[in-house]
Design a protein around this motif. Sequence first.
Motif, PDB file in Angstrom:
ATOM      1  N   LEU A 293      52.972 -66.662-115.786  1.00 29.48           N
ATOM      2  CA  LEU A 293      53.766 -65.254-115.478  1.00 29.48           C
ATOM      3  C   LEU A 293      54.410 -65.085-113.734  1.00 29.48           C
ATOM      4  N   ASP A 294      55.336 -63.917-113.652  1.00 28.89           N
ATOM      5  CA  ASP A 294      55.946 -64.380-112.637  1.00 28.89           C
ATOM      6  C   ASP A 294      56.352 -62.775-112.699  1.00 28.89           C
ATOM      7  N   GLU A 295      55.889 -61.693-111.298  1.00 31.05           N
ATOM      8  CA  GLU A 295      56.398 -60.756-111.186  1.00 31.05           C
ATOM      9  C   GLU A 295      57.863 -60.285-110.877  1.00 31.05           C
TER      10      GLU A 295
ATOM     11  N   VAL B 242      73.083 -74.879 -98.230  1.00 30.89           N
ATOM     12  CA  VAL B 242      71.758 -74.230 -99.163  1.00 30.89           C
ATOM     13  C   VAL B 242      71.377 -76.308 -98.867  1.00 30.89           C
ATOM     14  N   ASN B 243      70.173 -76.614 -98.572  1.00 30.18           N
ATOM     15  CA  ASN B 243      70.090 -78.334 -98.174  1.00 30.18           C
ATOM     16  C   ASN B 243      70.474 -78.947 -99.195  1.00 30.18           C
ATOM     17  N   ARG B 244      70.066 -78.829 -99.998  1.00 23.65           N
ATOM     18  CA  ARG B 244      69.800 -79.382-101.184  1.00 23.65           C
ATOM     19  C   ARG B 244      68.597 -78.359-102.060  1.00 23.65           C
ATOM     20  N   ILE B 245      68.905 -78.734-103.670  1.00 20.01           N
ATOM     21  CA  ILE B 245      68.542 -77.906-104.573  1.00 20.01           C
ATOM     22  C   ILE B 245      67.490 -79.593-105.081  1.00 20.01           C
ATOM     23  N   HIS B 246      66.775 -79.555-105.725  1.00 12.34           N
ATOM     24  CA  HIS B 246      66.173 -80.484-106.559  1.00 12.34           C
ATOM     25  C   HIS B 246      66.367 -80.875-107.703  1.00 12.34           C
TER      26      HIS B 246
ATOM     27  N   ASN C  76      48.191 -71.979-108.565  1.00 10.95           N
ATOM     28  CA  ASN C  76      49.610 -70.403-107.391  1.00 10.95           C
ATOM     29  C   ASN C  76      50.271 -71.073-107.422  1.00 10.95           C
ATOM     30  N   ALA C  77      51.694 -70.920-108.062  1.00 16.01           N
ATOM     31  CA  ALA C  77      53.249 -70.965-107.231  1.00 16.01           C
ATOM     32  C   ALA C  77      53.671 -70.109-106.716  1.00 16.01           C
ATOM     33  N   THR C  78      53.574 -69.003-105.813  1.00 14.94           N
ATOM     34  CA  THR C  78      53.730 -67.804-105.237  1.00 14.94           C
ATOM     35  C   THR C  78      54.567 -67.477-104.216  1.00 14.94           C
ATOM     36  N   GLY C  79      54.816 -68.680-103.776  1.00 15.72           N
ATOM     37  CA  GLY C  79      56.478 -68.850-102.894  1.00 15.72           C
ATOM     38  C   GLY C  79      55.567 -68.197-101.688  1.00 15.72           C
ATOM     39  N   THR C  80      56.889 -67.454-100.653  1.00 15.11           N
ATOM     40  CA  THR C  80      56.752 -67.137 -99.757  1.00 15.11           C
ATOM     41  C   THR C  80      57.577 -66.212 -99.894  1.00 15.11           C
ATOM     42  N   TRP C  81      58.251 -65.415-100.639  1.00 16.01           N
ATOM     43  CA  TRP C  81      59.510 -64.667 -99.982  1.00 16.01           C
ATOM     44  C   TRP C  81      58.490 -63.618-100.274  1.00 16.01           C
ATOM     45  N   GLU C  82      57.919 -62.589-100.544  1.00 16.35           N
ATOM     46  CA  GLU C  82      57.193 -61.698-100.601  1.00 16.35           C
ATOM     47  C   GLU C  82      56.542 -61.709 -99.437  1.00 16.35           C
ATOM     48  N   ASN C  83      55.823 -62.781 -98.630  1.00 17.97           N
ATOM     49  CA  ASN C  83      55.206 -62.116 -97.363  1.00 17.97           C
ATOM     50  C   ASN C  83      56.372 -62.612 -95.740  1.00 17.97           C
TER      51      ASN C  83
ATOM     52  N   LEU D  70      47.909 -75.064-104.772  1.00 16.76           N
ATOM     53  CA  LEU D  70      48.108 -74.485-104.245  1.00 16.76           C
ATOM     54  C   LEU D  70      50.125 -75.382-104.566  1.00 16.76           C
ATOM     55  N   VAL D  71      50.552 -74.744-105.664  1.00 13.35           N
ATOM     56  CA  VAL D  71      51.410 -75.351-105.250  1.00 13.35           C
ATOM     57  C   VAL D  71      52.633 -75.309-104.605  1.00 13.35           C
ATOM     58  N   GLY D  72      54.086 -76.020-104.104  1.00 16.57           N
ATOM     59  CA  GLY D  72      54.991 -75.368-103.562  1.00 16.57           C
ATOM     60  C   GLY D  72      54.715 -74.134-101.733  1.00 16.57           C
ATOM     61  N   TYR D  73      53.036 -75.196-101.143  1.00 19.99           N
ATOM     62  CA  TYR D  73      52.317 -74.213-100.666  1.00 19.99           C
ATOM     63  C   TYR D  73      52.507 -75.352 -99.340  1.00 19.99           C
TER      64      TYR D  73
ATOM     65  N   SER E 197      59.737 -76.736-100.565  1.00 20.90           N
ATOM     66  CA  SER E 197      60.620 -77.146-100.350  1.00 20.90           C
ATOM     67  C   SER E 197      61.316 -77.053-102.075  1.00 20.90           C
ATOM     68  N   THR E 198      62.470 -77.429-102.618  1.00 24.73           N
ATOM     69  CA  THR E 198      61.997 -78.026-103.927  1.00 24.73           C
ATOM     70  C   THR E 198      61.836 -78.907-105.002  1.00 24.73           C
ATOM     71  N   ILE E 199      62.673 -80.020-103.578  1.00 26.44           N
ATOM     72  CA  ILE E 199      61.091 -81.536-104.907  1.00 26.44           C
ATOM     73  C   ILE E 199      60.248 -81.190-103.848  1.00 26.44           C
TER      74      ILE E 199
HETATM   75  P1  FAD Z   1      59.796 -69.075-105.303  1.00 25.48           P
HETATM   76  O1  FAD Z   1      60.752 -69.636-105.600  1.00 25.48           O
HETATM   77  O2  FAD Z   1      59.104 -68.429-103.866  1.00 25.48           O
HETATM   78  O3  FAD Z   1      58.634 -69.221-106.119  1.00 25.48           O
HETATM   79  C1  FAD Z   1      57.397 -67.889-106.618  1.00 25.48           C
HETATM   80  C2  FAD Z   1      57.864 -66.434-107.914  1.00 25.48           C
HETATM   81  O4  FAD Z   1      56.337 -66.302-107.557  1.00 25.48           O
HETATM   82  C3  FAD Z   1      58.426 -65.628-107.788  1.00 25.48           C
HETATM   83  O5  FAD Z   1      59.645 -65.981-108.384  1.00 25.48           O
HETATM   84  C4  FAD Z   1      57.935 -64.159-107.622  1.00 25.48           C
HETATM   85  O6  FAD Z   1      58.771 -63.524-108.184  1.00 25.48           O
HETATM   86  C5  FAD Z   1      56.761 -65.230-108.051  1.00 25.48           C
HETATM   87  N1  FAD Z   1      55.228 -64.142-107.065  1.00 25.48           N
HETATM   88  C6  FAD Z   1      55.405 -63.757-106.376  1.00 25.48           C
HETATM   89  N2  FAD Z   1      53.900 -63.436-106.220  1.00 25.48           N
HETATM   90  C7  FAD Z   1      53.684 -63.300-107.179  1.00 25.48           C
HETATM   91  C8  FAD Z   1      52.253 -62.323-107.511  1.00 25.48           C
HETATM   92  N3  FAD Z   1      51.755 -62.061-106.886  1.00 25.48           N
HETATM   93  N4  FAD Z   1      52.576 -62.089-109.488  1.00 25.48           N
HETATM   94  C9  FAD Z   1      53.284 -62.736-109.831  1.00 25.48           C
HETATM   95  N5  FAD Z   1      54.326 -63.519-109.330  1.00 25.48           N
HETATM   96  C10 FAD Z   1      54.614 -63.919-108.505  1.00 25.48           C
HETATM   97  N6  FAD Z   1      64.785 -75.967-100.395  1.00 25.48           N
HETATM   98  C11 FAD Z   1      65.586 -77.057-101.084  1.00 25.48           C
HETATM   99  O7  FAD Z   1      64.709 -77.242-101.078  1.00 25.48           O
HETATM  100  N7  FAD Z   1      66.843 -76.771-100.501  1.00 25.48           N
HETATM  101  C12 FAD Z   1      66.988 -75.665 -99.628  1.00 25.48           C
HETATM  102  O8  FAD Z   1      68.297 -75.884-100.046  1.00 25.48           O
HETATM  103  C13 FAD Z   1      66.021 -74.476 -99.336  1.00 25.48           C
HETATM  104  N8  FAD Z   1      66.873 -73.447 -98.990  1.00 25.48           N
HETATM  105  C14 FAD Z   1      66.265 -72.185 -98.732  1.00 25.48           C
HETATM  106  C15 FAD Z   1      66.987 -71.540 -98.214  1.00 25.48           C
HETATM  107  C16 FAD Z   1      66.038 -69.736 -97.984  1.00 25.48           C
HETATM  108  C17 FAD Z   1      66.968 -69.055 -97.145  1.00 25.48           C
HETATM  109  C18 FAD Z   1      64.705 -70.006 -98.709  1.00 25.48           C
HETATM  110  C19 FAD Z   1      64.197 -68.882 -98.197  1.00 25.48           C
HETATM  111  C20 FAD Z   1      63.910 -71.285 -98.511  1.00 25.48           C
HETATM  112  C21 FAD Z   1      64.603 -72.161 -98.912  1.00 25.48           C
HETATM  113  N9  FAD Z   1      64.306 -73.738 -99.647  1.00 25.48           N
HETATM  114  C22 FAD Z   1      64.920 -74.621-100.128  1.00 25.48           C
HETATM  115  C23 FAD Z   1      63.123 -73.666 -99.750  1.00 25.48           C
HETATM  116  C24 FAD Z   1      62.779 -73.221-101.453  1.00 25.48           C
HETATM  117  O9  FAD Z   1      63.367 -72.623-101.855  1.00 25.48           O
HETATM  118  C25 FAD Z   1      61.520 -73.401-101.937  1.00 25.48           C
HETATM  119  O10 FAD Z   1      60.654 -74.101-101.275  1.00 25.48           O
HETATM  120  C26 FAD Z   1      61.473 -73.493-103.811  1.00 25.48           C
HETATM  121  O11 FAD Z   1      62.629 -73.090-104.103  1.00 25.48           O
HETATM  122  C27 FAD Z   1      60.123 -73.567-104.103  1.00 25.48           C
HETATM  123  O12 FAD Z   1      60.010 -72.030-105.058  1.00 25.48           O
HETATM  124  P2  FAD Z   1      58.368 -72.103-105.246  1.00 25.48           P
HETATM  125  O13 FAD Z   1      58.319 -72.437-107.153  1.00 25.48           O
HETATM  126  O14 FAD Z   1      57.061 -72.605-104.323  1.00 25.48           O
HETATM  127  O15 FAD Z   1      58.700 -70.392-104.731  1.00 25.48           O
END
Ligand code: FAD
Length: 364
Positions: free
Chosen positions: A40-42, A62-66, A137-144, A330-333, A338-340
């Motif tokens: 699920l995703d918000e 961007v650096n690179r999207i894997h 848990n894969a909630t990334g960092t954008w919300e914080n 915890l993944v993406g932590y 990073s995408t890779i």
């Molecule tokens: P996200 O893509 O942040 O996904 C997390 C998801 O969780 C989101 O969809 C969000 O809606 C959801 N979520 C969060 N909290 C909740 C909640 N409480 N309930 C439900 N859903 C929730 N990495 C690279 O490898 N190459 C790059 O070039 C690169 N450039 C970047 C540029 C910027 C500006 C930033 C900020 C980061 C960059 N990164 C890059 C890092 C990369 O974006 C992430 O590490 C990578 O995409 C991993 O994503 P993720 O799945 O962990 O998190």
Amino acid sequence: NNKIRYKTKIVVIGAGQAGLSAAYHLKKQGLEIGPGFIILDEAPQAGGAWQYRWPSLTLSTVNRIHDLPGMSFEKTIETHEKEVQASVAVPHYYDLYEKQMDIRVYRPVKVEQVYRHEERFYIDSNRTLFSASGIINATGTWENPYIPDYPGAKDFEGEQLHTKDFKTADDFKGKHVIIVGAGISAIQLLDQISRVTTTTWVARRPPEFREGPFDDMAGHNAVAMVEERVRKGLIPLSVVSVTGLPVSAEIIDMRRRGVLQRFPMFSEITGNGVKWADGTEQQADVILWNTGFKSALDHLRPVLPREEAGGILMGGRLATMVIKEPRIHLVGYGPSASTIGANRAGAAAARELMNTLGIVTRSK
Ligand code: FAD
């Protein structure tokens, strides 16, 4: 309460790179969406946090999207121009990926809190109360977003913004902007904003500029260093912050334009600007904090044991397993931010969590 209840084995929270990779591997190991696991995703649509990136962040900046497992990103880019917006191309790719891999994401579902009751986890969201035996848990960092505390911050009459708020440099025309930070975002936004208005660049340390293209070895060492930290229960540093910045044409041009002149951090914020310890002041309309993000883990607070150093003690093959609660990954932590890294972490977490929970399936 009268929320819908839904019982499954594993809940994946977040459908960015890390969550989608985990979902792919859970499916590959024979778990079915619904009774086996749910993701699920918000956010309102596919794309993880990429859907919120500013429009000038393009595939060339961007650096690179894997690639996600099993599908090429390159092939989904509709134009071969370099200036494709990351906020369009990556969500488009994730959307196609979800369809092709038949990964149905429940959205928008925001997880508010996770708690434990009689050996099951309850994942309470704005819509449904899910229960599961394990969590990825894969909630990334954008919300914080993270903004450090400086004296006087509340008195500032201008605007204080974070990287997250940036849309376009034109919003700053006619304003003096103090840009804080030495990471890749700080430098990219300084470049764009300094083309349309006056800027002051402030950072604790100068960035580590590296000549030549992105260096795989440096990336590898940076990730290893972050991994070592989380395996000790320390707070991870951002992987991106330790890889250094390649000297691009834009950076050479910024040097030529004289905008890449770093001032040390100020010691306080005043009503109309900032002030350094020696008494020097700089007036400003905007302070733009490019001071990074922290993992968005608040919803897990009741079930996530923290170490004294403030971090979470991590283990397992790729350090995705919470040692003191191995039913949570915890993944993406940390090292996988990073995408890779997120991609690989999804595979490791899916396998290890299924082992921990004793889930046996006929793998596809
Ligand atoms: P996200 O893509 O942040 O996904 C997390 C998801 O969780 C989101 O969809 C969000 O809606 C959801 N979520 C969060 N909290 C909740 C909640 N409480 N309930 C439900 N859903 C929730 N990495 C690279 O490898 N190459 C790059 O070039 C690169 N450039 C970047 C540029 C910027 C500006 C930033 C900020 C980061 C960059 N990164 C890059 C890092 C990369 O974006 C992430 O590490 C990578 O995409 C991993 O994503 P993720 O799945 O962990 O998190």
